[in-house]
Design a protein around this motif. Sequence first.
Motif, mmCIF file in Angstrom:
data_model
loop_
_atom_site.group_PDB
_atom_site.id
_atom_site.type_symbol
_atom_site.label_atom_id
_atom_site.label_comp_id
_atom_site.label_asym_id
_atom_site.label_seq_id
_atom_site.Cartn_x
_atom_site.Cartn_y
_atom_site.Cartn_z
ATOM 1 N N VAL A 8 0.815 -1.363 -0.113
ATOM 2 C CA VAL A 8 -0.025 -0.049 0.030
ATOM 3 C C VAL A 8 1.070 1.263 -0.044
ATOM 4 O O VAL A 8 1.858 1.164 0.948
ATOM 5 N N GLN A 9 0.658 1.847 -0.842
ATOM 6 C CA GLN A 9 1.667 3.109 -0.970
ATOM 7 C C GLN A 9 1.419 4.213 0.005
ATOM 8 O O GLN A 9 0.387 4.243 0.525
ATOM 9 N N THR A 10 2.491 5.006 0.216
ATOM 10 C CA THR A 10 2.306 6.246 1.120
ATOM 11 C C THR A 10 1.880 7.483 0.523
ATOM 12 O O THR A 10 1.991 7.803 -0.415
ATOM 13 N N ALA A 11 1.646 8.421 1.777
ATOM 14 C CA ALA A 11 1.179 9.626 1.156
ATOM 15 C C ALA A 11 2.604 10.419 0.451
ATOM 16 O O ALA A 11 2.193 11.234 -0.355
ATOM 17 N N GLU A 12 3.400 10.070 0.908
ATOM 18 C CA GLU A 12 4.744 10.832 0.549
ATOM 19 C C GLU A 12 4.940 10.313 -0.907
ATOM 20 O O GLU A 12 5.594 11.090 -1.997
ATOM 21 N N GLN A 13 4.804 8.841 -1.455
ATOM 22 C CA GLN A 13 4.796 8.685 -2.832
ATOM 23 C C GLN A 13 4.015 9.222 -3.711
ATOM 24 O O GLN A 13 4.425 9.723 -4.848
ATOM 25 N N VAL A 14 2.831 9.724 -3.381
ATOM 26 C CA VAL A 14 1.919 10.507 -3.961
ATOM 27 C C VAL A 14 2.302 11.813 -4.052
ATOM 28 O O VAL A 14 2.175 12.475 -5.388
ATOM 29 N N ALA A 15 2.719 12.231 -3.089
ATOM 30 C CA ALA A 15 3.140 13.633 -3.103
ATOM 31 C C ALA A 15 4.397 13.954 -3.932
ATOM 32 O O ALA A 15 4.717 14.872 -4.590
ATOM 33 N N ASP A 16 5.183 12.984 -4.098
ATOM 34 C CA ASP A 16 6.308 12.884 -4.868
ATOM 35 C C ASP A 16 5.995 13.407 -6.235
ATOM 36 O O ASP A 16 6.670 14.310 -6.908
ATOM 37 N N ALA A 17 4.831 12.579 -6.833
ATOM 38 C CA ALA A 17 4.389 12.697 -8.266
ATOM 39 C C ALA A 17 3.700 14.349 -8.377
ATOM 40 O O ALA A 17 4.030 14.911 -9.306
ATOM 41 N N MET A 18 3.002 14.543 -7.442
ATOM 42 C CA MET A 18 2.461 15.960 -7.256
ATOM 43 C C MET A 18 3.403 17.006 -7.373
ATOM 44 O O MET A 18 3.524 17.880 -8.132
ATOM 45 N N ALA A 19 4.542 16.905 -6.457
ATOM 46 C CA ALA A 19 5.668 17.949 -6.369
ATOM 47 C C ALA A 19 6.192 17.947 -7.681
ATOM 48 O O ALA A 19 6.730 18.968 -8.215
ATOM 49 N N TRP A 20 6.532 16.924 -8.451
ATOM 50 C CA TRP A 20 7.301 16.727 -9.890
ATOM 51 C C TRP A 20 6.499 17.435 -10.753
ATOM 52 O O TRP A 20 6.981 18.268 -11.589
ATOM 53 N N LEU A 21 5.172 17.260 -10.852
ATOM 54 C CA LEU A 21 4.318 17.956 -11.793
ATOM 55 C C LEU A 21 4.185 19.492 -11.562
ATOM 56 O O LEU A 21 4.132 19.976 -12.545
ATOM 57 N N LEU A 22 4.514 19.911 -10.358
ATOM 58 C CA LEU A 22 4.760 21.488 -10.118
ATOM 59 C C LEU A 22 6.024 22.004 -10.554
ATOM 60 O O LEU A 22 6.102 22.898 -10.403
ATOM 61 N N GLY A 23 6.838 21.091 -10.914
ATOM 62 C CA GLY A 23 8.364 21.558 -11.100
ATOM 63 C C GLY A 23 8.733 21.769 -12.425
ATOM 64 O O GLY A 23 7.880 21.290 -13.252
ATOM 65 N N ASP A 24 9.883 22.013 -12.509
ATOM 66 C CA ASP A 24 10.393 22.373 -13.941
ATOM 67 C C ASP A 24 10.694 21.236 -14.843
ATOM 68 O O ASP A 24 10.617 21.043 -15.983
ATOM 69 N N GLY A 25 10.838 20.066 -14.032
ATOM 70 C CA GLY A 25 11.035 18.768 -14.707
ATOM 71 C C GLY A 25 9.743 18.397 -15.504
ATOM 72 O O GLY A 25 10.080 17.696 -16.584
ATOM 73 N N ALA A 26 8.529 18.741 -15.245
ATOM 74 C CA ALA A 26 7.359 18.629 -16.004
ATOM 75 C C ALA A 26 6.918 19.648 -16.859
ATOM 76 O O ALA A 26 5.773 19.914 -17.168
ATOM 77 N N ALA A 27 7.800 20.551 -17.239
ATOM 78 C CA ALA A 27 7.534 21.764 -17.984
ATOM 79 C C ALA A 27 6.880 21.405 -19.292
ATOM 80 O O ALA A 27 6.139 22.605 -19.818
ATOM 81 N N ARG A 28 6.874 20.372 -19.852
ATOM 82 C CA ARG A 28 6.172 20.163 -21.137
ATOM 83 C C ARG A 28 4.993 19.341 -20.936
ATOM 84 O O ARG A 28 4.560 18.689 -21.796
ATOM 85 N N LEU A 29 4.738 19.134 -19.636
ATOM 86 C CA LEU A 29 3.351 18.355 -19.412
ATOM 87 C C LEU A 29 2.146 19.182 -18.945
ATOM 88 O O LEU A 29 1.880 20.101 -18.043
ATOM 89 N N THR A 30 0.938 19.088 -19.766
ATOM 90 C CA THR A 30 -0.071 19.750 -19.309
ATOM 91 C C THR A 30 -1.280 18.955 -19.941
ATOM 92 O O THR A 30 -1.343 18.095 -20.956
ATOM 93 N N GLY A 31 -2.410 18.970 -19.103
ATOM 94 C CA GLY A 31 -3.611 18.100 -19.487
ATOM 95 C C GLY A 31 -3.474 16.550 -19.191
ATOM 96 O O GLY A 31 -4.178 15.769 -19.725
ATOM 97 N N GLN A 32 -2.494 16.137 -18.359
ATOM 98 C CA GLN A 32 -2.266 14.767 -18.196
ATOM 99 C C GLN A 32 -2.874 14.136 -16.711
ATOM 100 O O GLN A 32 -2.817 15.048 -15.732
#
Length: 243
Positions: free
Chosen positions: A203-227
């Motif tokens: 069962v995944q942790t809250a931190e693991q979900v937060a990891d993905a959310m934080a990445w989507l808010l960062g520069d590493g996801a600069a070319r992602l939208t509508g995903q």
Amino acid sequence: MTQIALITGASGGIGRALARQLHERGCRIAAVGRSADRLSGVDAHVRIVSDTTTPDGAALAVSACAEALGGAPTLLAHCVGSTLIAPLHRTRADAWSEVMRVNLDSAAFMLQAWIAARAGGPGAAVFASSVVARIGVANHEAIAAAKGGVEALVRSAAATYAAQGLRINAVAPGMTDTPMTAGMLKLPAMREGAARQYPLGGVQTAEQVADAMAWLLGDGAARLTGQVIAVDGGFTTVRPLVK
């Protein structure tokens, strides 16, 4: 330039973990929730008590953030949510409306208020969907419909506001160990049964979900939208090997 991040549902497991991660990244954090007591332990620069399931509450959250931190939030993480496990024929009309209010209405009102505050400027937002919006899971009709609406909202808004540099994405978590799911994981047999549903196990942790959310808010996801990114141990895309 220091980013200002507005996190709604910040007193929940995922919101709390995300606040900690973004704070460590150097963001200035505005944590929003309905209870001052529950917000007290959140890692934030300002804590705002507001009910974001209403247009006025959403607008208040954004304006209070701007007043306290000196500018409109460039980042939005909407972690408000609830669940309902019941077959449709046993779902009362008021229960259906409540699920829509908490999950879909709040997402629309917060996105609306945040877009207005950006005033044509760039930014990034991330929302919380669920695996049940992406694959049929029995007895989840109401929450699946609400989260399916969130995903549709994300895609359409991403198209509308891409030209001004707004990126709008979502994550769709599977079973996550948070206070909201504590009742479903309270016994070892319940936790083991939940874990077996996921190809990666556990069962995944809250931190693991937060990891993905934080990445989507960062520069590493600069070319992602509508995903919509499924954070679910393979639940929606991988058939586990049966031994």
